[in-house]
Design an enzyme around this catalytic site. Structure first.
Site, mmCIF file in Angstrom:
data_model
loop_
_atom_site.group_PDB
_atom_site.id
_atom_site.type_symbol
_atom_site.label_atom_id
_atom_site.label_comp_id
_atom_site.label_asym_id
_atom_site.label_seq_id
_atom_site.Cartn_x
_atom_site.Cartn_y
_atom_site.Cartn_z
ATOM 1 N N SER A 151 0.873 -1.181 0.000
ATOM 2 C CA SER A 151 0.000 0.000 0.000
ATOM 3 C C SER A 151 0.904 1.224 0.000
ATOM 4 O O SER A 151 2.046 1.149 0.481
ATOM 5 C CB SER A 151 -0.862 -0.002 1.276
ATOM 6 O OG SER A 151 -1.435 1.274 1.490
ATOM 7 N N TYR A 165 -1.555 -1.002 10.407
ATOM 8 C CA TYR A 165 -1.616 -1.250 8.957
ATOM 9 C C TYR A 165 -0.340 -0.753 8.280
ATOM 10 O O TYR A 165 0.232 -1.474 7.442
ATOM 11 C CB TYR A 165 -2.855 -0.558 8.390
ATOM 12 C CG TYR A 165 -3.133 -0.834 6.929
ATOM 13 C CD1 TYR A 165 -3.626 -2.065 6.505
ATOM 14 C CD2 TYR A 165 -2.925 0.149 5.959
ATOM 15 C CE1 TYR A 165 -3.906 -2.315 5.166
ATOM 16 C CE2 TYR A 165 -3.208 -0.090 4.617
ATOM 17 C CZ TYR A 165 -3.693 -1.327 4.229
ATOM 18 O OH TYR A 165 -3.969 -1.570 2.897
HETATM 19 N N1 NAD Z 1 -9.076 -1.386 -1.009
HETATM 20 C C1 NAD Z 1 -8.111 -0.487 -0.933
HETATM 21 O O1 NAD Z 1 -8.307 0.724 -0.932
HETATM 22 C C2 NAD Z 1 -6.690 -0.942 -0.818
HETATM 23 C C3 NAD Z 1 -5.660 -0.003 -0.962
HETATM 24 C C4 NAD Z 1 -4.337 -0.425 -0.843
HETATM 25 C C5 NAD Z 1 -4.064 -1.750 -0.592
HETATM 26 N N2 NAD Z 1 -5.090 -2.634 -0.452
HETATM 27 C C6 NAD Z 1 -4.752 -4.021 -0.157
HETATM 28 O O2 NAD Z 1 -5.261 -4.868 -1.171
HETATM 29 C C7 NAD Z 1 -5.541 -6.148 -0.594
HETATM 30 C C8 NAD Z 1 -6.955 -6.578 -0.960
HETATM 31 O O3 NAD Z 1 -7.871 -5.614 -0.470
HETATM 32 P P1 NAD Z 1 -9.420 -5.640 -0.864
HETATM 33 O O4 NAD Z 1 -9.893 -4.244 -0.810
HETATM 34 O O5 NAD Z 1 -9.594 -6.451 -2.086
HETATM 35 O O6 NAD Z 1 -10.010 -6.411 0.405
HETATM 36 P P2 NAD Z 1 -11.196 -7.504 0.452
HETATM 37 O O7 NAD Z 1 -11.610 -7.585 1.883
HETATM 38 O O8 NAD Z 1 -12.232 -7.197 -0.576
HETATM 39 O O9 NAD Z 1 -10.463 -8.842 0.039
HETATM 40 C C9 NAD Z 1 -9.693 -9.606 0.930
HETATM 41 C C10 NAD Z 1 -10.104 -11.055 0.779
HETATM 42 O O10 NAD Z 1 -9.282 -11.831 1.641
HETATM 43 C C11 NAD Z 1 -10.093 -12.822 2.251
HETATM 44 N N3 NAD Z 1 -9.452 -13.234 3.503
HETATM 45 C C12 NAD Z 1 -9.394 -12.555 4.676
HETATM 46 N N4 NAD Z 1 -8.707 -13.262 5.585
HETATM 47 C C13 NAD Z 1 -8.314 -14.406 4.969
HETATM 48 C C14 NAD Z 1 -7.575 -15.530 5.375
HETATM 49 N N5 NAD Z 1 -7.072 -15.618 6.625
HETATM 50 N N6 NAD Z 1 -7.371 -16.528 4.493
HETATM 51 C C15 NAD Z 1 -7.866 -16.463 3.238
HETATM 52 N N7 NAD Z 1 -8.583 -15.408 2.787
HETATM 53 C C16 NAD Z 1 -8.795 -14.388 3.638
HETATM 54 C C17 NAD Z 1 -11.434 -12.169 2.442
HETATM 55 O O11 NAD Z 1 -12.474 -13.142 2.593
HETATM 56 C C18 NAD Z 1 -11.563 -11.332 1.177
HETATM 57 O O12 NAD Z 1 -12.225 -12.056 0.159
HETATM 58 C C19 NAD Z 1 -5.275 -5.997 0.908
HETATM 59 O O13 NAD Z 1 -3.979 -6.426 1.198
HETATM 60 C C20 NAD Z 1 -5.377 -4.510 1.127
HETATM 61 O O14 NAD Z 1 -4.628 -4.085 2.252
HETATM 62 C C21 NAD Z 1 -6.398 -2.264 -0.566
#
Ligand code: NAD
Length: 261
Positions: A151, A165
């Site tokens: 991130s 985070y």
């Molecule tokens: N959304 C944003 O703005 C953003 C920005 C920067 C970085 N990110 C990063 O991108 C990544 C994905 O984010 P997202 O927005 O798609 O989140 P999301 O919650 O939509 O997706 C995460 C997925 O991981 C699964 N999950 C959670 N714990 C788990 C486990 N122990 N084992 C297996 N699966 C598990 C959840 O069920 C979910 O489907 C994360 O690392 C997040 O920090 C997101």
């Protein structure tokens, strides 16, 4: 090699950890469209099945490999199921994480239970899934690709109670460089993408506050937050032959935010 072949994932198999999530499922679909067969690993078996069905409905090959990827045994079982079904493994994408908006605490009082939860979700999930996926890549001797999701928060502070985070994502970025160094001898490249806010359910509450969103957008030169589709081109690049000589890199995908800092 023509440019289509450079970015082709024909014949490759990808294990997308968190593949049922907003970003993970977008990346899984993009890798499948580039030719990969994909395993959707997610703690939610229902959403993993639904995502695999969606990829299959688009005409590509996908299976659900449900797992809690913070558990080495479950991660290994899911990887083994992917290898058994598709006969090989070439790519692991680590898209489990997030949670920051649910546990906002001032830095001086950040509580241990919230800290541990964020570390499990963002850091341990990445470490455990990667270890499980990389071992068969090393054994097969064909090289491979690891793509982490860090991130911009690994690089930039934010005055919103994000201590755990930013620490977890800082560690993900550091491990990207460390693993790149250690696994180059196996021709396994390790890179990361580092987005700013992406319009997903994870950050819907934060971005739902018009004042907060306006503050975020005002700092982004391209004048908007990210969409999941903004990340998929980089994911194909980092998992294909196009990036054969690129490892240990963290690509910010942030509409220019970090360029202004
Ligand atoms: N959304 C944003 O703005 C953003 C920005 C920067 C970085 N990110 C990063 O991108 C990544 C994905 O984010 P997202 O927005 O798609 O989140 P999301 O919650 O939509 O997706 C995460 C997925 O991981 C699964 N999950 C959670 N714990 C788990 C486990 N122990 N084992 C297996 N699966 C598990 C959840 O069920 C979910 O489907 C994360 O690392 C997040 O920090 C997101």
């Amino acid at each position: 090699m023509d440019s289509g072949a450079l970015f082709s994932l024909d014949g490759r198999v990808a294990f997308v950890s968190g593949g049922a999530g907003a970003i993970g499922s977008a990346i899984a679909q993009a890798l499948a469209a580039a030719g990969a067969r994909v395993a959707i690993a997610d703690v939610s078996a229902d959403r993993a099945e639904a995502t695999a069905a969606k990829v299959a409905a688009a005409g590509y090959e996908a299976i659900a490999t449900p797992a809690d990827v913070t558990s080495p045994a479950e991660a290994q079982r899911a990887v083994a199921a992917a290898v058994e079904r598709f006969g090989r493994l070439d790519i692991v994408v680590n898209a489990v994480g997030g949670g920051a908006g649910k546990v906002l605490f001032s830095a001086e009082d950040y509580p241990r239970d919230a800290w541990d939860w964020i570390m499990e979700l963002n850091l341990r999930s990445t470490v455990v899934a990667t270890q499980a996926a990389v071992r068969p890549m090393i054994a097969a001797g064909r090289g491979g690709r690891v793509l982490n999701i860090s991130s911009v928060r690994a690089q930039l502070g934010i005055n919103s109670g994000y201590s755990a985070y930013v620490a977890a994502k800082g560690a993900v970025s550091s491990l990207t460089r460390q693993w790149a160094t250690e696994w180059a001898k196996y021709r396994i490249t390790v890179n990361a993408i580092a987005p700013t806010f992406v319009d997903t359910p994870q950050v819907a509450m934060l971005l739902g506050d018009p004042e907060f969103k306006a503050g975020v957008v005002a700092r982004i030169p391209l004048g908007r937050v990210g969409e999941t589709g903004d990340l998929t081109g980089a994911a194909v690049f980092f998992t294909s032959d196009a990036s054969a000589f690129v490892t240990g890199q963290i690509l910010t995908i942030d509409g220019g935010l970090t360029a202004t800092q």
